[in-house]
Design a protein around this motif. Structure first.
Motif, PDB file in Angstrom:
ATOM      1  N   ASP A 183       0.796  -1.226   0.000  1.00 15.39           N
ATOM      2  CA  ASP A 183       0.000   0.000   0.000  1.00 15.39           C
ATOM      3  C   ASP A 183       0.831   1.279   0.000  1.00 15.39           C
ATOM      4  OD1 ASP A 183      -2.292  -1.476  -0.021  1.00 15.39           O
ATOM      5  OD2 ASP A 183      -2.679  -1.309   2.134  1.00 15.39           O
ATOM      6  N   GLN A 184       2.153   1.173   0.055  1.00 16.87           N
ATOM      7  CA  GLN A 184       2.990   2.372   0.022  1.00 16.87           C
ATOM      8  C   GLN A 184       2.648   3.213  -1.210  1.00 16.87           C
ATOM      9  OE1 GLN A 184       5.231   3.485   2.148  1.00 16.87           O
ATOM     10  NE2 GLN A 184       5.434   1.724   3.518  1.00 16.87           N
ATOM     11  N   ASP A 185       2.625   4.547  -1.031  1.00 15.27           N
ATOM     12  CA  ASP A 185       2.400   5.388  -2.208  1.00 15.27           C
ATOM     13  C   ASP A 185       3.708   5.878  -2.814  1.00 15.27           C
ATOM     14  OD1 ASP A 185       3.183   7.333  -0.406  1.00 15.27           O
ATOM     15  OD2 ASP A 185       1.202   8.254  -0.232  1.00 15.27           O
ATOM     16  N   TYR A 186       4.813   5.394  -2.282  1.00 15.99           N
ATOM     17  CA  TYR A 186       6.121   5.677  -2.880  1.00 15.99           C
ATOM     18  C   TYR A 186       6.214   4.958  -4.229  1.00 15.99           C
ATOM     19  CZ  TYR A 186      11.225   5.498  -3.426  1.00 15.99           C
ATOM     20  OH  TYR A 186      12.508   5.593  -3.897  1.00 15.99           O
ATOM     21  N   GLN A 187       6.628   5.681  -5.260  1.00 16.36           N
ATOM     22  CA  GLN A 187       6.608   5.116  -6.613  1.00 16.36           C
ATOM     23  C   GLN A 187       7.992   4.748  -7.141  1.00 16.36           C
ATOM     24  OE1 GLN A 187       3.759   4.292  -8.232  1.00 16.36           O
ATOM     25  NE2 GLN A 187       2.827   4.880  -6.268  1.00 16.36           N
ATOM     26  N   GLY A 188       9.025   4.923  -6.329  1.00 12.61           N
ATOM     27  CA  GLY A 188      10.365   4.561  -6.773  1.00 12.61           C
ATOM     28  C   GLY A 188      10.569   3.055  -6.799  1.00 12.61           C
ATOM     29  N   SER A 189      11.736   2.643  -7.260  1.00 12.13           N
ATOM     30  CA  SER A 189      12.068   1.221  -7.345  1.00 12.13           C
ATOM     31  C   SER A 189      12.296   0.656  -5.952  1.00 12.13           C
ATOM     32  CB  SER A 189      13.339   1.051  -8.200  1.00 12.13           C
ATOM     33  OG  SER A 189      13.739  -0.292  -8.229  1.00 12.13           O
ATOM     34  N   MET A 190      11.591  -0.449  -5.643  1.00 10.42           N
ATOM     35  CA  MET A 190      11.682  -1.036  -4.300  1.00 10.42           C
ATOM     36  C   MET A 190      11.997  -2.527  -4.360  1.00 10.42           C
ATOM     37  SD  MET A 190       8.629   0.739  -2.069  1.00 10.42           S
ATOM     38  CE  MET A 190       7.331   0.521  -3.290  1.00 10.42           C
ATOM     39  N   GLU A 191      12.628  -2.965  -3.291  1.00 11.52           N
ATOM     40  CA  GLU A 191      12.982  -4.378  -3.136  1.00 11.52           C
ATOM     41  C   GLU A 191      12.670  -4.766  -1.692  1.00 11.52           C
ATOM     42  OE1 GLU A 191      17.179  -6.793  -3.576  1.00 11.52           O
ATOM     43  OE2 GLU A 191      17.201  -4.856  -2.573  1.00 11.52           O
ATOM     44  N   LEU A 192      12.050  -5.914  -1.495  1.00 20.12           N
ATOM     45  CA  LEU A 192      11.773  -6.418  -0.158  1.00 20.12           C
ATOM     46  C   LEU A 192      12.730  -7.566   0.125  1.00 20.12           C
ATOM     47  CD1 LEU A 192       9.867  -6.274   2.340  1.00 20.12           C
ATOM     48  CD2 LEU A 192       8.510  -8.062   1.247  1.00 20.12           C
ATOM     49  N   SER A 193      13.585  -7.382   1.138  1.00 25.29           N
ATOM     50  CA  SER A 193      14.572  -8.399   1.483  1.00 25.29           C
ATOM     51  C   SER A 193      14.212  -9.002   2.837  1.00 25.29           C
ATOM     52  CB  SER A 193      15.979  -7.790   1.531  1.00 25.29           C
ATOM     53  OG  SER A 193      16.934  -8.771   1.878  1.00 25.29           O
ATOM     54  N   VAL A 194      13.807 -10.279   2.801  1.00 24.84           N
ATOM     55  CA  VAL A 194      13.327 -10.970   3.995  1.00 24.84           C
ATOM     56  C   VAL A 194      14.311 -12.079   4.363  1.00 24.84           C
ATOM     57  CG1 VAL A 194      11.445 -12.332   4.993  1.00 24.84           C
ATOM     58  CG2 VAL A 194      10.947 -10.494   3.339  1.00 24.84           C
ATOM     59  N   TYR A 195      14.656 -12.135   5.661  1.00 21.55           N
ATOM     60  CA  TYR A 195      15.487 -13.249   6.127  1.00 21.55           C
ATOM     61  C   TYR A 195      14.764 -13.941   7.273  1.00 21.55           C
ATOM     62  CZ  TYR A 195      19.441 -16.151   7.321  1.00 21.55           C
ATOM     63  OH  TYR A 195      20.255 -17.250   7.528  1.00 21.55           O
TER      64      TYR A 195
ATOM     65  N   LYS B  21       1.670 -10.431  -5.629  1.00 23.53           N
ATOM     66  CA  LYS B  21       1.146  -9.101  -5.327  1.00 23.53           C
ATOM     67  C   LYS B  21       2.275  -8.070  -5.270  1.00 23.53           C
ATOM     68  CE  LYS B  21      -3.018 -10.344  -2.724  1.00 23.53           C
ATOM     69  NZ  LYS B  21      -3.708 -10.244  -1.404  1.00 23.53           N
ATOM     70  N   LEU B  22       3.385  -8.479  -4.681  1.00 21.01           N
ATOM     71  CA  LEU B  22       4.526  -7.574  -4.582  1.00 21.01           C
ATOM     72  C   LEU B  22       5.063  -7.231  -5.973  1.00 21.01           C
ATOM     73  CD1 LEU B  22       6.326  -9.268  -1.549  1.00 21.01           C
ATOM     74  CD2 LEU B  22       5.401  -6.944  -1.549  1.00 21.01           C
ATOM     75  N   GLU B  23       5.200  -8.256  -6.803  1.00 21.61           N
ATOM     76  CA  GLU B  23       5.734  -8.020  -8.146  1.00 21.61           C
ATOM     77  C   GLU B  23       4.775  -7.189  -8.998  1.00 21.61           C
ATOM     78  OE1 GLU B  23       6.825 -11.834  -9.665  1.00 21.61           O
ATOM     79  OE2 GLU B  23       8.624 -11.981  -8.405  1.00 21.61           O
ATOM     80  N   GLU B  24       3.455  -7.376  -8.815  1.00 22.98           N
ATOM     81  CA  GLU B  24       2.479  -6.549  -9.520  1.00 22.98           C
ATOM     82  C   GLU B  24       2.627  -5.078  -9.123  1.00 22.98           C
ATOM     83  OE1 GLU B  24      -1.365  -8.066  -8.672  1.00 22.98           O
ATOM     84  OE2 GLU B  24      -1.030  -9.990  -9.696  1.00 22.98           O
ATOM     85  N   ARG B  25       3.022  -4.877  -7.888  1.00 26.82           N
ATOM     86  CA  ARG B  25       3.233  -3.517  -7.367  1.00 26.82           C
ATOM     87  C   ARG B  25       4.609  -2.973  -7.760  1.00 26.82           C
ATOM     88  NH1 ARG B  25       4.514   0.641  -5.777  1.00 26.82           N
ATOM     89  NH2 ARG B  25       3.884   1.838  -3.943  1.00 26.82           N
ATOM     90  N   GLY B  26       5.420  -3.810  -8.423  1.00 26.79           N
ATOM     91  CA  GLY B  26       6.754  -3.387  -8.832  1.00 26.79           C
ATOM     92  C   GLY B  26       7.801  -3.567  -7.761  1.00 26.79           C
ATOM     93  N   ILE B  27       7.515  -4.418  -6.774  1.00 32.04           N
ATOM     94  CA  ILE B  27       8.447  -4.653  -5.670  1.00 32.04           C
ATOM     95  C   ILE B  27       9.040  -6.042  -5.828  1.00 32.04           C
ATOM     96  CG2 ILE B  27       8.699  -4.817  -3.166  1.00 32.04           C
ATOM     97  CD1 ILE B  27       6.156  -3.054  -2.948  1.00 32.04           C
ATOM     98  N   SER B  28      10.341  -6.126  -6.016  1.00 32.95           N
ATOM     99  CA  SER B  28      10.986  -7.432  -6.119  1.00 32.95           C
ATOM    100  C   SER B  28      11.159  -8.036  -4.734  1.00 32.95           C
ATOM    101  CB  SER B  28      12.345  -7.297  -6.817  1.00 32.95           C
ATOM    102  OG  SER B  28      13.204  -6.446  -6.088  1.00 32.95           O
ATOM    103  N   LEU B  29      11.074  -9.345  -4.648  1.00 28.38           N
ATOM    104  CA  LEU B  29      11.187 -10.046  -3.371  1.00 28.38           C
ATOM    105  C   LEU B  29      12.419 -10.928  -3.359  1.00 28.38           C
ATOM    106  CD1 LEU B  29      10.078 -11.042  -0.601  1.00 28.38           C
ATOM    107  CD2 LEU B  29       8.763 -12.772  -1.880  1.00 28.38           C
ATOM    108  N   VAL B  30      13.236 -10.760  -2.308  1.00 28.83           N
ATOM    109  CA  VAL B  30      14.361 -11.648  -2.055  1.00 28.83           C
ATOM    110  C   VAL B  30      14.135 -12.247  -0.682  1.00 28.83           C
ATOM    111  CG1 VAL B  30      16.867 -11.846  -1.818  1.00 28.83           C
ATOM    112  CG2 VAL B  30      15.902 -10.146  -3.368  1.00 28.83           C
ATOM    113  N   ILE B  31      14.096 -13.573  -0.607  1.00 26.37           N
ATOM    114  CA  ILE B  31      13.863 -14.217   0.678  1.00 26.37           C
ATOM    115  C   ILE B  31      14.777 -15.411   0.832  1.00 26.37           C
ATOM    116  CG2 ILE B  31      11.908 -15.526  -0.292  1.00 26.37           C
ATOM    117  CD1 ILE B  31      10.705 -15.526   2.575  1.00 26.37           C
TER     118      ILE B  31
END
Length: 344
Positions: free
Chosen positions: A47-59, A77-87
């Motif tokens: 839901d963030q309204d920040y539109q820059g490039s984002m990455e979610l890094s989960v450990y 859902k994250l990728e649809e929002r343009g957020i790459s996921l690394v876990i």
């Protein structure tokens, strides 16, 4: 979410995803048995309204629940929002701790800027449930820009709460990784102090951008009060008392006396008096340090506040005297950061 001014190398910004309009921002999420809160946390990320490039890094630090599966379930859902996921993560009988998990999440990420978010947190600073840690929440939200530096010695900890931290990767690498001592280690406070020692600055964006969940299983509850006390005393001595020739301890009661006993012998000798409003303590006249190995044992005068002189270390809890403490400090026309520092 609003914009903030461009920040400089070394600043810790108390904000959620600010700056970095072009370069990828990595959100750092250490996880240990966070299944009860992860959905809300990840929904807040989406839901963030920040539109820059984002990455979610989960450990995942050896969770025994389905935390990792929950995160994986959000990948689309994250990728649809343009957020790459690394876990990634590890499995063992015993988790290695928050510091270790944060360091691993940073290492596997590639963003130029780092935004820290815990799996037990949704998103800034409003407490959930409402009313929990009321004094702390009021404190963290009302500090002036100057007090972000002067009140770093209080028991509340870092003056910008850890889940809102945002800094450059370059600065993180300069300060170094989080302490990996595991359970009971205040890795955020240790990192915060190191950053300040290196000249790092602190900013806070005055918008409520984080819902800060409070519950009894939070990692912060594993940190002993004495551990925090020792760190605070040592930092106070290093940053303030070692530079002063003498000072007065404002509070002749339990906390003031404990501070005195915790000081180095050199700084104990700088205590010219205690001051208090309690007539019983004042009437007694002196505090005698019975456990001292010095002979004769140190006897420190106990004065009325109006008869004492700065600089002061104030060992009275903030926001607990119906304004009496604050009014006393104001009436003496004292400047925080020069004439006094809060310790309690």
């Amino acid at each position: 979410m609003g914009d903030i001014p461009e920040f400089k190398r070394g600043q810790i910004v108390g904000a959620r995803l600010a700056g970095a309009s072009v370069t990828k921002t990595a959100m750092i999420v250490p996880v240990y048995n966070g299944s009860d809160w992860l959905d809300q946390c990840l929904q807040a990320v989406v839901d963030q309204d920040y539109q820059g490039s984002m990455e979610l890094s989960v450990y995942d630090d050896s969770s025994t629940d389905n935390s990792r599966a929950i995160v994986e379930g959000w990948r689309d859902k994250l990728e649809e929002r343009g957020i790459s996921l690394v876990i990634s993560g590890h499995k063992s009988e015993k988790p290695k701790g928050v510091g270790f998990a944060k360091n691993q999440a940073v290492s596997q990420s590639c963003g130029q800027y780092l935004c820290f978010q815990d799996a037990i947190v949704g998103c800034q600073v409003r407490r959930n449930p409402e009313g929990s840690t009321e004094r702390y929440t009021r404190w963290i939200n009302s500090l002036s820009p100057e007090q972000l530096y002067t009140q770093v010695f209080t028991s509340h900890g870092p003056t910008v709460v850890m889940p809102t931290w945002f800094c450059s990767r370059d600065w993180f690498l300069k300060v170094g990784p989080f302490d990996e001592g595991g359970k009971g280690v205040p890795e955020d406070l240790l990192w915060f102090y190191r950053s300040l020692r290196l000249g790092g600055s602190v900013l806070r964006l005055d918008e409520c951008l984080l819902i800060y969940r409070y519950h009894q299983h939070a990692a912060t509850h594993s940190v002993l009060e004495e551990t925090i006390w020792t760190l605070r005393v040592n930092f106070l001595q290093e940053r303030v008392l070692d530079q002063w020739d003498s000072f007065t301890v404002w509070n002749a009661g339990k906390q003031g006396r404990k501070l005195y006993r915790s000081l180095s012998l050199t700084n104990q000798k700088k205590v010219k008096a205690f001051c208090d409003v309690d007539e019983k303590k004042i009437k007694k006249g002196f505090y005698t340090y019975e456990d001292s190995k010095e002979r004769p044992k140190p006897k420190i005068p106990v004065l009325r506040v109006k008869d004492a002189s700065p600089p002061f270390i104030v060992c009275v809890k903030l926001d607990m005297t119906a304004g009496v403490l604050e009014e006393s400090l104001a009436s003496l026309k004292l400047k925080e950061g020069e004439d006094f520092y809060h310790f309690n």
